[in-house]
Design a protein around this motif. Structure first.
Motif, PDB file in Angstrom:
ATOM      1  N   SER A 223      -3.598 -11.047  -3.539  1.00  0.00           N
ATOM      2  CA  SER A 223      -5.035 -11.819  -3.434  1.00  0.00           C
ATOM      3  C   SER A 223      -5.973 -11.491  -4.197  1.00  0.00           C
ATOM      4  O   SER A 223      -6.645 -11.977  -4.211  1.00  0.00           O
ATOM      5  N   GLY A 224      -5.607 -10.794  -5.127  1.00  0.00           N
ATOM      6  CA  GLY A 224      -7.094 -10.351  -6.266  1.00  0.00           C
ATOM      7  C   GLY A 224      -7.517  -9.097  -5.555  1.00  0.00           C
ATOM      8  O   GLY A 224      -8.859  -9.175  -6.516  1.00  0.00           O
ATOM      9  N   ASP A 225      -7.739  -8.608  -4.513  1.00  0.00           N
ATOM     10  CA  ASP A 225      -8.467  -6.988  -3.645  1.00  0.00           C
ATOM     11  C   ASP A 225      -8.625  -6.504  -4.909  1.00  0.00           C
ATOM     12  O   ASP A 225      -6.418  -6.266  -5.182  1.00  0.00           O
ATOM     13  N   CYS A 226      -8.961  -5.949  -5.162  1.00  0.00           N
ATOM     14  CA  CYS A 226      -8.282  -4.284  -5.153  1.00  0.00           C
ATOM     15  C   CYS A 226      -9.881  -3.096  -4.314  1.00  0.00           C
ATOM     16  O   CYS A 226     -10.210  -3.085  -3.678  1.00  0.00           O
ATOM     17  N   THR A 227      -8.354  -2.278  -4.431  1.00  0.00           N
ATOM     18  CA  THR A 227      -8.495  -0.971  -3.841  1.00  0.00           C
ATOM     19  C   THR A 227      -8.884   0.163  -4.522  1.00  0.00           C
ATOM     20  O   THR A 227      -7.525   0.385  -5.710  1.00  0.00           O
ATOM     21  N   ALA A 228      -9.892   0.852  -4.828  1.00  0.00           N
ATOM     22  CA  ALA A 228      -9.909   2.373  -5.649  1.00  0.00           C
ATOM     23  C   ALA A 228     -10.182   3.110  -4.470  1.00  0.00           C
ATOM     24  O   ALA A 228      -9.908   3.487  -3.456  1.00  0.00           O
ATOM     25  N   TRP A 229      -9.438   4.432  -4.653  1.00  0.00           N
ATOM     26  CA  TRP A 229      -9.243   5.760  -4.310  1.00  0.00           C
ATOM     27  C   TRP A 229      -9.182   7.353  -4.964  1.00  0.00           C
ATOM     28  O   TRP A 229      -9.175   6.872  -6.062  1.00  0.00           O
TER      29      TRP A 229
END
Length: 98
Positions: A87-93
């Motif tokens: 989707s273009g979303d990003c998750t930083a962890w």
């Protein structure tokens, strides 16, 4: 954060990295963001931003005297990374051991 992680000895590290991730998400997206905190034998934090298909592009003036957020994260987290979603979303962890 202290209420979510009572007795966790690296609370300051978790808060510092969470601040860096949230700041990055706010700079990168006009949409909502979601914070996830998981605590078992380790603490894992995630910040998911909804950049969507159209990331915000604007001229950014970075203060050369400002600390590098990624350097801060790599200095205090045991492991960290990011996932870009279709989707273009990003998750930083980031993960922290006791």
């Amino acid at each position: 954060m202290a209420a979510l992680l009572p007795g966790f000895g690296r609370l300051a590290d978790v808060e510092l990295v969470l601040t860096e991730f949230v700041t990055s998400a706010i700079r990168s997206s006009d949409a909502d963001l979601m914070i996830t905190v998981e605590h078992s034998s380790e603490v894992r934090i995630e910040v998911h931003d909804q950049r969507g298909q159209y990331p915000r592009v604007e001229e950014t003036h970075i203060d050369p005297a400002a600390p590098d957020g990624l350097a801060i994260v790599s200095a205090v987290a045991d492991r960290f990374g990011a996932r870009r979603h279709r989707s273009g979303d990003c998750t930083a962890w980031a993960v922290f051991s006791q």
